[in-house]
Design a protein around this motif. Structure first.
Motif, PDB file in Angstrom:
ATOM      1  N   THR A  30       0.967  -0.962  -9.271  1.00 10.48           N
ATOM      2  CA  THR A  30      -0.222  -0.528  -9.726  1.00 10.48           C
ATOM      3  C   THR A  30      -0.998   0.390  -9.149  1.00 10.48           C
ATOM      4  OG1 THR A  30      -1.311  -2.389  -9.603  1.00 10.48           O
ATOM      5  CG2 THR A  30      -0.468  -1.872 -11.984  1.00 10.48           C
ATOM      6  N   ILE A  31      -1.305   0.548  -8.013  1.00 12.82           N
ATOM      7  CA  ILE A  31      -2.552   1.296  -6.990  1.00 12.82           C
ATOM      8  C   ILE A  31      -1.520   2.592  -6.559  1.00 12.82           C
ATOM      9  CG2 ILE A  31      -2.127  -0.032  -5.131  1.00 12.82           C
ATOM     10  CD1 ILE A  31      -5.319   1.090  -6.848  1.00 12.82           C
ATOM     11  N   ASN A  32      -0.509   2.142  -6.664  1.00 10.75           N
ATOM     12  CA  ASN A  32       0.485   3.571  -5.615  1.00 10.75           C
ATOM     13  C   ASN A  32       0.968   3.938  -7.266  1.00 10.75           C
ATOM     14  OD1 ASN A  32       1.158   3.281  -3.120  1.00 10.75           O
ATOM     15  ND2 ASN A  32       1.603   0.870  -3.300  1.00 10.75           N
ATOM     16  N   ARG A  34      -1.090   5.102  -9.309  1.00 15.10           N
ATOM     17  CA  ARG A  34      -1.806   5.997  -9.642  1.00 15.10           C
ATOM     18  C   ARG A  34      -2.018   7.559  -9.160  1.00 15.10           C
ATOM     19  NH1 ARG A  34      -3.712   4.824  -4.826  1.00 15.10           N
ATOM     20  NH2 ARG A  34      -5.805   5.194  -4.078  1.00 15.10           N
ATOM     21  N   LYS A  35      -1.212   7.660  -8.141  1.00 18.85           N
ATOM     22  CA  LYS A  35      -0.955   8.859  -7.299  1.00 18.85           C
ATOM     23  C   LYS A  35      -0.152   9.829  -7.998  1.00 18.85           C
ATOM     24  CE  LYS A  35      -1.030   6.079  -2.684  1.00 18.85           C
ATOM     25  NZ  LYS A  35      -0.302   5.435  -2.099  1.00 18.85           N
ATOM     26  N   PHE A  36       0.799   9.153  -8.588  1.00 19.67           N
ATOM     27  CA  PHE A  36       1.713  10.619  -9.140  1.00 19.67           C
ATOM     28  C   PHE A  36       1.250  10.492 -11.012  1.00 19.67           C
ATOM     29  CE2 PHE A  36       4.070   7.720  -6.917  1.00 19.67           C
ATOM     30  CZ  PHE A  36       4.615   8.383  -5.417  1.00 19.67           C
ATOM     31  N   LEU A  57      -6.935 -11.617 -10.645  1.00 20.25           N
ATOM     32  CA  LEU A  57      -6.068 -12.858 -10.863  1.00 20.25           C
ATOM     33  C   LEU A  57      -5.292 -14.092 -10.117  1.00 20.25           C
ATOM     34  CD1 LEU A  57      -4.431 -11.340 -13.990  1.00 20.25           C
ATOM     35  CD2 LEU A  57      -6.338 -13.494 -14.118  1.00 20.25           C
ATOM     36  N   VAL A  58      -5.431 -12.970  -8.464  1.00 22.40           N
ATOM     37  CA  VAL A  58      -4.667 -13.183  -7.817  1.00 22.40           C
ATOM     38  C   VAL A  58      -6.021 -14.591  -6.422  1.00 22.40           C
ATOM     39  CG1 VAL A  58      -4.011 -12.662  -5.347  1.00 22.40           C
ATOM     40  CG2 VAL A  58      -3.046 -11.588  -7.272  1.00 22.40           C
ATOM     41  N   LEU A  59      -7.264 -13.411  -6.735  1.00 25.13           N
ATOM     42  CA  LEU A  59      -7.948 -14.927  -6.269  1.00 25.13           C
ATOM     43  C   LEU A  59      -8.110 -16.296  -7.019  1.00 25.13           C
ATOM     44  CD1 LEU A  59     -10.520 -14.891  -4.054  1.00 25.13           C
ATOM     45  CD2 LEU A  59     -11.861 -14.034  -5.330  1.00 25.13           C
ATOM     46  N   GLN A 103      -8.550  -9.810   0.775  1.00 27.27           N
ATOM     47  CA  GLN A 103      -7.976  -8.464   0.439  1.00 27.27           C
ATOM     48  C   GLN A 103      -8.642  -8.599  -1.116  1.00 27.27           C
ATOM     49  OE1 GLN A 103      -7.281  -5.626   1.660  1.00 27.27           O
ATOM     50  NE2 GLN A 103      -6.350  -4.776   0.689  1.00 27.27           N
ATOM     51  N   PRO A 104      -8.400  -9.695  -1.685  1.00 26.25           N
ATOM     52  CA  PRO A 104      -9.428  -8.733  -4.519  1.00 26.25           C
ATOM     53  C   PRO A 104     -10.541  -9.248  -3.009  1.00 26.25           C
ATOM     54  CG  PRO A 104      -7.741 -11.102  -3.967  1.00 26.25           C
ATOM     55  CD  PRO A 104      -7.825 -10.563  -1.995  1.00 26.25           C
ATOM     56  N   VAL A 105     -11.666  -9.909  -2.381  1.00 27.52           N
ATOM     57  CA  VAL A 105     -13.228 -10.446  -1.894  1.00 27.52           C
ATOM     58  C   VAL A 105     -13.378  -8.620  -1.911  1.00 27.52           C
ATOM     59  CG1 VAL A 105     -14.857 -11.130  -0.930  1.00 27.52           C
ATOM     60  CG2 VAL A 105     -12.554 -12.640  -2.031  1.00 27.52           C
ATOM     61  N   VAL A 148      -6.249  -2.938   4.742  1.00 29.82           N
ATOM     62  CA  VAL A 148      -4.957  -4.544   4.937  1.00 29.82           C
ATOM     63  C   VAL A 148      -4.625  -4.465   4.623  1.00 29.82           C
ATOM     64  CG1 VAL A 148      -5.471  -7.392   4.376  1.00 29.82           C
ATOM     65  CG2 VAL A 148      -7.487  -5.898   5.858  1.00 29.82           C
ATOM     66  N   GLY A 149      -5.060  -3.862   3.081  1.00 27.80           N
ATOM     67  CA  GLY A 149      -3.114  -3.965   2.140  1.00 27.80           C
ATOM     68  C   GLY A 149      -2.239  -2.794   2.519  1.00 27.80           C
ATOM     69  N   GLU A 150      -2.484  -1.638   2.951  1.00 26.97           N
ATOM     70  CA  GLU A 150      -1.476  -1.286   4.523  1.00 26.97           C
ATOM     71  C   GLU A 150      -0.546  -2.170   5.304  1.00 26.97           C
ATOM     72  OE1 GLU A 150      -0.424   2.410   4.777  1.00 26.97           O
ATOM     73  OE2 GLU A 150      -1.866   2.344   2.881  1.00 26.97           O
ATOM     74  N   ALA A 151      -1.465  -3.022   6.059  1.00 27.81           N
ATOM     75  CA  ALA A 151      -1.105  -4.014   7.252  1.00 27.81           C
ATOM     76  C   ALA A 151      -0.442  -5.431   6.660  1.00 27.81           C
ATOM     77  CB  ALA A 151      -2.111  -4.154   7.993  1.00 27.81           C
TER      78      ALA A 151
HETATM   79  C1  HEM Z   1      -4.368  -8.760  -3.788  1.00 28.71           C
HETATM   80  C2  HEM Z   1      -5.043  -8.023  -4.203  1.00 28.71           C
HETATM   81  C3  HEM Z   1      -5.157  -6.728  -3.878  1.00 28.71           C
HETATM   82  C4  HEM Z   1      -4.363  -5.870  -3.105  1.00 28.71           C
HETATM   83  C5  HEM Z   1      -2.293  -6.379  -2.568  1.00 28.71           C
HETATM   84  C6  HEM Z   1      -4.287  -4.152  -3.028  1.00 28.71           C
HETATM   85  C7  HEM Z   1      -4.355  -3.644  -2.523  1.00 28.71           C
HETATM   86  C8  HEM Z   1      -4.217  -2.533  -1.711  1.00 28.71           C
HETATM   87  C9  HEM Z   1      -3.900  -0.970  -1.247  1.00 28.71           C
HETATM   88  C10 HEM Z   1      -2.461  -1.464  -0.821  1.00 28.71           C
HETATM   89  C11 HEM Z   1      -5.093   0.108  -1.867  1.00 28.71           C
HETATM   90  C12 HEM Z   1      -4.078   1.053  -1.115  1.00 28.71           C
HETATM   91  C13 HEM Z   1      -3.704   1.898  -1.802  1.00 28.71           C
HETATM   92  C14 HEM Z   1      -3.784   3.175  -0.852  1.00 28.71           C
HETATM   93  O1  HEM Z   1      -4.633   4.002  -1.414  1.00 28.71           O
HETATM   94  O2  HEM Z   1      -2.622   3.286  -0.543  1.00 28.71           O
HETATM   95  C15 HEM Z   1      -5.778  -0.614  -2.857  1.00 28.71           C
HETATM   96  C16 HEM Z   1      -6.801   0.362  -2.876  1.00 28.71           C
HETATM   97  C17 HEM Z   1      -7.553  -0.434  -4.159  1.00 28.71           C
HETATM   98  N1  HEM Z   1      -8.386  -1.044  -4.354  1.00 28.71           N
HETATM   99 FE1  HEM Z   1      -6.776  -2.514  -3.930  1.00 28.71          FE
HETATM  100  N2  HEM Z   1      -5.748  -4.747  -4.080  1.00 28.71           N
HETATM  101  C18 HEM Z   1      -5.817  -5.732  -4.480  1.00 28.71           C
HETATM  102  C19 HEM Z   1      -7.406  -6.739  -4.986  1.00 28.71           C
HETATM  103  C20 HEM Z   1      -8.058  -5.262  -5.819  1.00 28.71           C
HETATM  104  C21 HEM Z   1      -9.212  -5.781  -6.521  1.00 28.71           C
HETATM  105  C22 HEM Z   1      -9.436  -7.337  -6.634  1.00 28.71           C
HETATM  106  C23 HEM Z   1     -10.215  -4.247  -6.612  1.00 28.71           C
HETATM  107  C24 HEM Z   1     -11.915  -5.127  -7.239  1.00 28.71           C
HETATM  108  C25 HEM Z   1     -12.320  -5.654  -8.348  1.00 28.71           C
HETATM  109  C26 HEM Z   1      -9.639  -3.952  -5.086  1.00 28.71           C
HETATM  110  C27 HEM Z   1     -10.216  -2.201  -5.370  1.00 28.71           C
HETATM  111  C28 HEM Z   1      -9.484  -1.784  -4.923  1.00 28.71           C
HETATM  112  C29 HEM Z   1      -9.940  -0.337  -5.060  1.00 28.71           C
HETATM  113  C30 HEM Z   1     -11.321   0.238  -5.602  1.00 28.71           C
HETATM  114  C31 HEM Z   1      -8.792   1.050  -4.233  1.00 28.71           C
HETATM  115  C32 HEM Z   1      -9.583   2.343  -3.816  1.00 28.71           C
HETATM  116  C33 HEM Z   1      -8.636   2.804  -5.049  1.00 28.71           C
HETATM  117  C34 HEM Z   1      -8.750   4.516  -5.551  1.00 28.71           C
HETATM  118  O3  HEM Z   1      -8.876   4.688  -3.849  1.00 28.71           O
HETATM  119  O4  HEM Z   1      -8.503   5.230  -5.566  1.00 28.71           O
HETATM  120  N3  HEM Z   1      -8.344  -3.949  -4.971  1.00 28.71           N
HETATM  121  N4  HEM Z   1      -5.807  -1.919  -2.873  1.00 28.71           N
END
Ligand code: HEM
Ligand code: HEM
Length: 179
Positions: A30-32, A34-36, A57-59, A103-105, A148-151
């Motif tokens: 889902t977070i990847n 968003r870029k598209f 939910l993971v947490l 990561q979630p925290v 951390v997400g990238e690592a």
């Molecule tokens: C195991 C859980 C999670 C993983 C693996 C994860 C992973 C990631 C990754 C890889 C990115 C960077 C994406 C990119 O820029 O390419 C990201 C961005 C982000 N994540 Fe998470 N995340 C997790 C949980 C959460 C939670 C619980 C929240 C908040 C409630 C959150 C908020 C965000 C925000 C605000 C960004 C930046 C988004 C943006 O730039 O538009 N994440 N996450």
């Protein structure tokens, strides 16, 4: 603790492992995705808010999982791996557990400190930020969260390769214990 040879992880630990796998996979997708999607579009908001929900939910699942895990030793791998291999696995699993909490925290903290709250997908609801916004701290935590997400692409990748190696290379029961 008397663990019979050939036994698996307790059902709760097996189920939470695979549910977590799916949630983490979807959180990354889902977070990847968003870029598209167009900035400001409903689709992009849905992707980002789904990311928040999946991560929370993971947490929620990981906390009881760790509590249960601390009460159960891992079932033995047969044939038993060497000391170096056991140490590597122990370190990797510890790192994965820390990741599943930290990561979630980091994500939650960065959103709450930014003053924007945590919106929930397909609703008007949001977990509100309380207190004064701290945008600089929020941004630092967000950068750390992204780093951390990238690592962990690499750590998770190595973890999956190790599981495959046990199954297809070493041909022991390591993977079967988690199925
Ligand atoms: C195991 C859980 C999670 C993983 C693996 C994860 C992973 C990631 C990754 C890889 C990115 C960077 C994406 C990119 O820029 O390419 C990201 C961005 C982000 N994540 Fe998470 N995340 C997790 C949980 C959460 C939670 C619980 C929240 C908040 C409630 C959150 C908020 C965000 C925000 C605000 C960004 C930046 C988004 C943006 O730039 O538009 N994440 N996450
Ligand atoms: C195709 C994907 C995956 C496979 C095949 C897999 C396989 C396994 C196996 C076989 C074990 C048991 C290892 C042992 O006891 O020596 C294990 C444990 C573990 N896995 Fe995975 N895994 C996968 C994905 C993930 C993901 C995405 C995460 C989290 C980001 C994760 C986190 C963990 C953790 C924390 C443990 C330690 C469990 C414990 O000690 O209770 N796994 N995995």
């Amino acid at each position: 603790m008397n663990t019979p040879i050939g036994s698996r992880y307790p059902a709760f630990l097996r189920h939470t492992h695979w549910i977590t796998f799916v949630l983490v996979l979807l959180a990354y997708i889902t977070i990847n995705a968003r870029k598209f999607l167009e900035r400001g579009s409903a689709e992009r908001l849905f992707a980002v808010e789904s990311h928040f929900l999946l991560g929370m939910l993971v947490l929620l699942i990981t906390v009881p999982r760790i509590v249960v895990r601390l009460r159960h030793a891992a079932p033995p791998i047969v044939p038993e791996p060497g000391v170096a291999s056991r140490l590597a696995a122990w370190t990797a699993h510890l790192a994965l557990f820390v990741f599943l909490v930290v990561q979630p925290v980091l994500g939650i903290a960065s959103r709450l400190l930014s003053g924007r709250g945590i919106g929930l997908p397909l609703t008007e609801w949001a977990i509100p930020s309380v207190g004064a916004a701290q945008p600089e701290l929020a941004e630092s935590l967000e950068h750390l969260h992204e780093f951390v997400g990238e690592a962990f692409y690499y750590v998770i990748g190595i973890h999956i390769l190790a599981a495959l190696w046990h199954w297809l290379g070493r041909r022991d029961n390591a993977l079967q214990r988690m199925l």
